[in-house]
Every structure is written in C-alpha cells, then in structure tokens.
Motif scaffolding. Structure first.
Motif, mmCIF file in Angstrom:
data_model
loop_
_atom_site.group_PDB
_atom_site.id
_atom_site.type_symbol
_atom_site.label_atom_id
_atom_site.label_comp_id
_atom_site.label_asym_id
_atom_site.label_seq_id
_atom_site.Cartn_x
_atom_site.Cartn_y
_atom_site.Cartn_z
ATOM 1 N N LYS A 53 0.803 -1.228 0.000
ATOM 2 C CA LYS A 53 0.000 0.000 0.000
ATOM 3 C C LYS A 53 0.837 1.280 0.000
ATOM 4 O O LYS A 53 0.334 2.350 -0.271
ATOM 5 C CB LYS A 53 -0.869 0.048 1.276
ATOM 6 C CG LYS A 53 -2.122 -0.770 1.221
ATOM 7 C CD LYS A 53 -2.957 -0.499 2.458
ATOM 8 C CE LYS A 53 -3.332 0.947 2.624
ATOM 9 N NZ LYS A 53 -4.726 1.273 2.532
ATOM 10 N N ARG A 55 1.994 2.234 2.904
ATOM 11 C CA ARG A 55 1.377 2.795 4.113
ATOM 12 C C ARG A 55 2.450 3.161 5.136
ATOM 13 O O ARG A 55 3.395 2.395 5.341
ATOM 14 C CB ARG A 55 0.443 1.735 4.699
ATOM 15 C CG ARG A 55 -0.405 2.170 5.901
ATOM 16 C CD ARG A 55 -1.320 1.019 6.276
ATOM 17 N NE ARG A 55 -2.101 1.188 7.467
ATOM 18 C CZ ARG A 55 -3.380 1.590 7.485
ATOM 19 N NH1 ARG A 55 -3.994 1.900 6.365
ATOM 20 N NH2 ARG A 55 -4.037 1.679 8.612
ATOM 21 N N SER A 139 -7.792 -0.631 4.330
ATOM 22 C CA SER A 139 -8.504 -0.507 3.053
ATOM 23 C C SER A 139 -7.559 -0.869 1.896
ATOM 24 O O SER A 139 -6.349 -0.619 1.972
ATOM 25 C CB SER A 139 -9.025 0.913 2.905
ATOM 26 O OG SER A 139 -7.987 1.847 3.170
ATOM 27 N N ASN A 141 -6.484 0.119 -0.944
ATOM 28 C CA ASN A 141 -6.119 1.169 -1.897
ATOM 29 C C ASN A 141 -4.654 1.529 -1.681
ATOM 30 O O ASN A 141 -4.065 1.168 -0.661
ATOM 31 C CB ASN A 141 -6.987 2.416 -1.667
ATOM 32 C CG ASN A 141 -6.949 2.858 -0.217
ATOM 33 O OD1 ASN A 141 -7.475 2.166 0.664
ATOM 34 N ND2 ASN A 141 -6.307 3.969 0.070
ATOM 35 N N SER A 147 -10.554 5.345 -0.750
ATOM 36 C CA SER A 147 -10.775 3.927 -0.446
ATOM 37 C C SER A 147 -11.628 3.267 -1.537
ATOM 38 O O SER A 147 -12.488 3.914 -2.131
ATOM 39 C CB SER A 147 -11.471 3.767 0.906
ATOM 40 O OG SER A 147 -10.629 4.220 1.939
ATOM 41 N N HIS A 227 -5.780 11.601 3.771
ATOM 42 C CA HIS A 227 -6.471 10.390 3.347
ATOM 43 C C HIS A 227 -7.393 10.680 2.190
ATOM 44 O O HIS A 227 -7.784 11.817 1.978
ATOM 45 C CB HIS A 227 -7.400 9.907 4.477
ATOM 46 C CG HIS A 227 -6.787 8.932 5.394
ATOM 47 N ND1 HIS A 227 -6.163 9.307 6.539
ATOM 48 C CD2 HIS A 227 -6.700 7.587 5.341
ATOM 49 C CE1 HIS A 227 -5.743 8.227 7.171
ATOM 50 N NE2 HIS A 227 -6.057 7.166 6.460
HETATM 51 MG MG MG Z 1 -7.438 3.324 4.714
#
Ligand code: MG
Ligand code: AMP
Length: 331
Positions: A53, A55, A139, A141, A147, A227
């Motif tokens: 991701k 992330r 999520s 994405n 998302s 986000h």
């Molecule tokens: Mg998320």
C-alpha cells in the motif's frame, strides 16, 4: 504478478486460504470498503501490507474476524464492549481493546492495544469463517488515495501487487468503520463512521469523541495522515456558499479546465446536469456514493468543485470528515 478477480465462492475461498496461509495477501469485500487482508499472526505477511500500500509504518491495522471467532484469545474484554458487540456486531464498528499480544506487533505498530472488527458483509463472513484466522486488513487502496468500494477500484490501485481480489459487489456502507476505543471507563470514538456517537451512547450510557490537541501524541495514529484524496484539484465549499461554488465552477470553465461539481441533490440545480456528481439526499446515500464519485471525478476532470451537504449530526460526522479530508484545505 497477475491479479485475479474472482466472485466469492468455493474455488475463490480455497485459493484465498492457500494464499493467506503461505504469507500472501488477498483483497476482500466488506460492508464499508474493500480490505487488503493478511495473516495477522505473521510479521512478514503484515509487513507486506504496508509495502504493497505504501502505508506509513506507524498507522496500525484492524484485525478482522468472523462472528464466531474467540475474541478473548486476542484481547482483554470489558462489560460495556460486550453490550456494544451485542447491539452493533457484525457491522461497521471497530473496537480498540487492550491486546493479549497474540498477533504480530506490526499490526498495532507496537501499541498495547488491538483494533478488532467483525464485518457483516456475507462475503466477508464467508471468507473469514473459511480461513478461520485473524486477518489484518486496512482498506485495499494505495495509501492516501480514495478507499475502494468495488473490486474494480481495488484493481485500479493494486493490479500486479496482489494475486487475488474477492469480488463481493459494491460496498453498501461506503465509508470506513467507526473506530471506538474501549480501553477506558467509557467508549471514545477515534474515527467517525456509520455507527454514530448517539447509537453508542444509547447502549453504553456515554460516548466521547476524541479530538487530538495540538502537540499531543495522537491516540489513533492513522488519523493524522492525509487520506481519501482524489488525483484532481479540489475546491470545497460550505452548504451556504452555493453561489460562490457556482461562480468558482464558471470561472474554471472559462479558463478551459475540465470541471465537475459534487453536491447533494437539492443543490444540483446550481450546476450543469451533465457536469454534476449527485450525492443523493440522505446521509446514508452520501456515504454510499462518496468514494465512487470521487474516483469518477479524478478520471473525468481537472478540478472538482464540491459543496458540503447541509445535514449535520449522526452519520454526517463521518461523511463530512471524509469529504473534508478528500477535498478540504491542506489537502
Ligand atoms: Mg485506509
Ligand atoms: P484503515 O484500515 O486504513 O481504515 O485504517 C485503520 C485505522 O484504525 C487506523 O488509521 C487507525 O486510526 C485505527 N486503528 C487501528 N488500530 C488502532 C489501535 N490499536 N489504536 C488506535 N487506532 C487504531
């Protein structure tokens, strides 16, 4: 890597289980948004979620389990949390408990708490029952993007990075779960969503909403990140500034930019119908349509002129939180 999209069913579930138990990731539907799942017990598997991701490493993940899973093997329970589970689960409510340390520390980024969710989506339940392990899942994405609420959205973001997307149709809820801390004397909402403060208070007697103060260490690390942002430029107007929004729309059109408007149905007359993304009329409709429309916007326009729906309270807290993060100042 080739990415397969398969409808939730026997063949897909067997494949999903094989992938998860060998340390891989699988995208799956829930009633809120699509999740990117991995075996929560494995450091490597959980690590790969963050890599795939992009992330940030300090943004913890939610563990997903089926309705019959032994919760007490994962966390320390409290009586009011049991009442909340009985009232709202399975459903779009994530509870943050004190962790027993049974899953990889990477799930909670080293925190002593663990977020657990029991989704109500039939395909999600089937998947979680079939694999019968705690599945860590954010999520599905790319980090910071909108998302995904369809299997196609997941594919657009993660094709070539995940082997399997379980297709369970379009998510009906549309925004991420309410996250509620149950480690204190009374529940405190860390992220707003479809289960509201009023609903939680009606069961637990009381419910706070956490608002991070300047300079304080945030309790829900993910909330500090940007986000849900579409790739196009965005301009967000409050509901009483419809005329200014229409003027802004017209000015961008004159400059030659491709412009779309995003607003609730009753405000849509202010914009050309073929250039308006209509959010509908109720808070639940706004939630269900928001991410699909934001993804359409980035495909079709350079500038999105968005107007906040006028409704306030309840589910609108979650809707406005997502809309402002996607289109608001500081994006
Ligand atoms: Mg998320
Ligand atoms: P996502 O899965 O992308 O919707 O993000 C999950 C969100 O849940 C994170 O961004 C955090 O804000 C929240 N969360 C997950 N685990 C915890 C935890 N242990 N404590 C507080 N918040 C959490």
């Amino acid at each position: 890597m080739r990415t397969k999209i398969l409808p939730v069913g026997e063949r897909a579930l067997r494949k999903a289980k094989r992938i998860l138990l060998s340390g891989g990731v699988v995208a799956f539907p829930t009633e809120t948004v699509y999740g990117l799942g991995a075996d929560a017990r494995s450091d490597e598997a959980v690590g790969s979620i963050y890599r795939i991701k992009g992330r940030p490493q300090d943004n913890p993940l939610i563990v997903h389990v089926h309705a019959g899973f032994d919760l007490e093997s994962l966390v320390y329970d409290v009586p009011y949390a049991k009442a909340l589970r009985e009232a709202f689960l399975p459903g779009p409510l994530t509870l943050v408990y004190r962790s027993r340390g049974a899953v990889s520390p990477a799930v909670s980024c080293g925190l002593d708490t663990l977020a657990v969710r029991v989704p109500s989506h039939a395909g999600a339940q089937q998947f979680l029952r079939f694999v019968d392990i705690p599945v860590a899942a954010p999520s599905a994405n790319r980090s910071k993007h909108v998302s995904p609420v369809t299997a196609r959205h997941v594919y657009e973001d993660l094709a070539g990075r995940v082997p399997l997307i379980l297709d369970g149709g379009a998510c009906t809820g549309g925004i991420e779960s309410t996250v509620c801390d149950v480690t204190g004397e009374y529940p405190v909402i860390l992220r707003q969503g479809l289960i509201t403060q009023e609903q939680i208070a009606s069961v637990a007697g009381r419910c706070g909403v956490y608002l991070p103060k300047e300079g304080e260490k945030v309790r829900s690390p993910g909330m500090k990140y940007k986000h849900y942002a579409p790739a196009c430029k965005t301009k967000l107007f409050p509901p009483d500034a419809l005329a200014q929004a229409a003027a802004c729309f017209a000015e961008y059109e004159r400059s030659g930019a491709r412009v779309l408007a995003l607003c609730e149905h009753t405000a849509s007359a202010a914009f050309p119908p073929e250039k308006t993304l209509d959010l509908g009329g109720t808070a639940e409709e706004f939630a269900a349509k928001l991410y699909t429309l934001l993804r359409q916007a980035e495909d079709r326009c350079d500038v999105l002129v968005a107007v906040e729906p006028a409704l306030r309270g309840g589910v609108m807290d979650g809707v406005l939180n997502r809309l402002r993060k996607a289109c608001g100042e500081g994006k």
